[in-house]
Design a protein around this motif. Structure first.
Motif, mmCIF file in Angstrom:
data_model
loop_
_atom_site.group_PDB
_atom_site.id
_atom_site.type_symbol
_atom_site.label_atom_id
_atom_site.label_comp_id
_atom_site.label_asym_id
_atom_site.label_seq_id
_atom_site.Cartn_x
_atom_site.Cartn_y
_atom_site.Cartn_z
ATOM 1 N N GLY A 159 2.707 2.452 5.555
ATOM 2 C CA GLY A 159 1.776 2.751 6.628
ATOM 3 C C GLY A 159 2.377 3.583 7.739
ATOM 4 O O GLY A 159 1.646 4.090 8.589
ATOM 5 N N SER A 160 3.695 3.757 7.745
ATOM 6 C CA SER A 160 4.321 4.575 8.788
ATOM 7 C C SER A 160 4.023 6.050 8.512
ATOM 8 O O SER A 160 3.613 6.428 7.417
ATOM 9 C CB SER A 160 5.829 4.335 8.816
ATOM 10 N N ASP A 161 4.229 6.875 9.528
ATOM 11 C CA ASP A 161 3.996 8.308 9.352
ATOM 12 C C ASP A 161 4.893 8.889 8.269
ATOM 13 O O ASP A 161 4.466 9.738 7.489
ATOM 14 C CB ASP A 161 4.226 9.047 10.676
ATOM 15 N N ALA A 162 6.144 8.407 8.197
ATOM 16 C CA ALA A 162 7.073 8.897 7.171
ATOM 17 C C ALA A 162 6.599 8.486 5.778
ATOM 18 O O ALA A 162 6.696 9.268 4.825
ATOM 19 C CB ALA A 162 8.477 8.355 7.436
ATOM 20 N N TRP A 163 6.076 7.277 5.655
ATOM 21 C CA TRP A 163 5.586 6.809 4.365
ATOM 22 C C TRP A 163 4.370 7.635 3.936
ATOM 23 O O TRP A 163 4.268 8.047 2.777
ATOM 24 C CB TRP A 163 5.227 5.325 4.432
ATOM 25 N N CYS A 164 3.455 7.887 4.853
ATOM 26 C CA CYS A 164 2.261 8.689 4.543
ATOM 27 C C CYS A 164 2.657 10.105 4.113
ATOM 28 O O CYS A 164 2.102 10.649 3.157
ATOM 29 C CB CYS A 164 1.328 8.742 5.744
ATOM 30 N N ALA A 165 3.634 10.689 4.809
ATOM 31 C CA ALA A 165 4.095 12.031 4.454
ATOM 32 C C ALA A 165 4.732 12.029 3.062
ATOM 33 O O ALA A 165 4.527 12.964 2.276
ATOM 34 C CB ALA A 165 5.084 12.540 5.494
ATOM 35 N N GLY A 166 5.481 10.994 2.745
ATOM 36 C CA GLY A 166 6.090 10.882 1.427
ATOM 37 C C GLY A 166 5.046 10.744 0.337
ATOM 38 O O GLY A 166 5.184 11.309 -0.757
ATOM 39 N N MET A 167 4.003 9.985 0.615
ATOM 40 C CA MET A 167 2.934 9.820 -0.369
ATOM 41 C C MET A 167 2.160 11.126 -0.558
ATOM 42 O O MET A 167 1.701 11.423 -1.663
ATOM 43 C CB MET A 167 1.982 8.700 0.059
ATOM 44 N N ASP A 168 2.027 11.930 0.506
ATOM 45 C CA ASP A 168 1.356 13.223 0.377
ATOM 46 C C ASP A 168 2.108 14.140 -0.577
ATOM 47 O O ASP A 168 1.503 14.948 -1.280
ATOM 48 C CB ASP A 168 1.237 13.902 1.746
ATOM 49 N N THR B 254 -4.285 2.026 -2.492
ATOM 50 C CA THR B 254 -5.002 1.182 -1.530
ATOM 51 C C THR B 254 -4.323 1.229 -0.166
ATOM 52 O O THR B 254 -4.998 1.391 0.861
ATOM 53 C CB THR B 254 -5.048 -0.275 -2.038
ATOM 54 N N ASP B 255 -3.003 1.103 -0.145
ATOM 55 C CA ASP B 255 -2.264 1.153 1.118
ATOM 56 C C ASP B 255 -2.411 2.510 1.788
ATOM 57 O O ASP B 255 -2.546 2.597 3.010
ATOM 58 C CB ASP B 255 -0.778 0.849 0.886
ATOM 59 N N TYR B 256 -2.403 3.584 1.002
ATOM 60 C CA TYR B 256 -2.574 4.927 1.551
ATOM 61 C C TYR B 256 -3.950 5.055 2.207
ATOM 62 O O TYR B 256 -4.063 5.562 3.322
ATOM 63 C CB TYR B 256 -2.397 5.978 0.459
ATOM 64 N N LYS C 2 -5.902 2.681 3.368
ATOM 65 C CA LYS C 2 -6.000 1.824 4.553
ATOM 66 C C LYS C 2 -5.212 2.360 5.733
ATOM 67 O O LYS C 2 -5.679 2.307 6.867
ATOM 68 C CB LYS C 2 -5.486 0.424 4.239
ATOM 69 N N ASN C 3 -4.005 2.865 5.473
ATOM 70 C CA ASN C 3 -3.088 3.188 6.551
ATOM 71 C C ASN C 3 -2.988 4.665 6.909
ATOM 72 O O ASN C 3 -2.545 4.994 8.014
ATOM 73 C CB ASN C 3 -1.673 2.696 6.196
ATOM 74 N N CYS C 4 -3.377 5.540 6.003
ATOM 75 C CA CYS C 4 -3.221 6.965 6.267
ATOM 76 C C CYS C 4 -4.557 7.698 6.428
ATOM 77 O O CYS C 4 -4.662 8.638 7.188
ATOM 78 C CB CYS C 4 -2.416 7.628 5.146
ATOM 79 N N VAL C 5 -5.566 7.242 5.691
ATOM 80 C CA VAL C 5 -6.867 7.911 5.752
ATOM 81 C C VAL C 5 -7.747 7.270 6.831
ATOM 82 O O VAL C 5 -8.304 7.960 7.684
ATOM 83 C CB VAL C 5 -7.575 7.851 4.382
ATOM 84 N N PHE C 6 -7.856 5.941 6.803
ATOM 85 C CA PHE C 6 -8.750 5.231 7.706
ATOM 86 C C PHE C 6 -7.967 4.548 8.821
ATOM 87 O O PHE C 6 -8.116 3.354 9.068
ATOM 88 C CB PHE C 6 -9.546 4.178 6.954
ATOM 89 N N LYS C 7 -7.123 5.278 9.520
ATOM 90 C CA LYS C 7 -6.311 4.694 10.604
ATOM 91 C C LYS C 7 -7.180 4.187 11.709
ATOM 92 O O LYS C 7 -8.032 4.712 12.242
ATOM 93 C CB LYS C 7 -5.327 5.715 11.175
#
Length: 55
Positions: free
Chosen positions: A24-33, A46-48, A50-55
């Protein structure tokens, strides 16, 4: 002596694995991108969402 080397290697592996960004951190979201969407697990998707799209 082999036991000491093994313990040092295991300790280093543990320390390196502990450096992964928090889900859910910004670094994690960037890594998932950067990761291919086909390689995501169901939990990662699911985590992406919840935490990156629907912040």
């Amino acid at each position: 002596m082999k036991t000491i080397k093994l313990l040092v290697l295991l300790s280093l592996a543990y320390l390196v694995s502990a450096c992964a960004p928090e889900v859910g951190s910004d670094a994690w979201c960037a890594g998932m991108d950067k990761k291919a969407k086909g390689d995501w697990s169901g939990n990662e998707a699911t985590d992406y969402a919840k935490n990156c799209v629907f912040k």
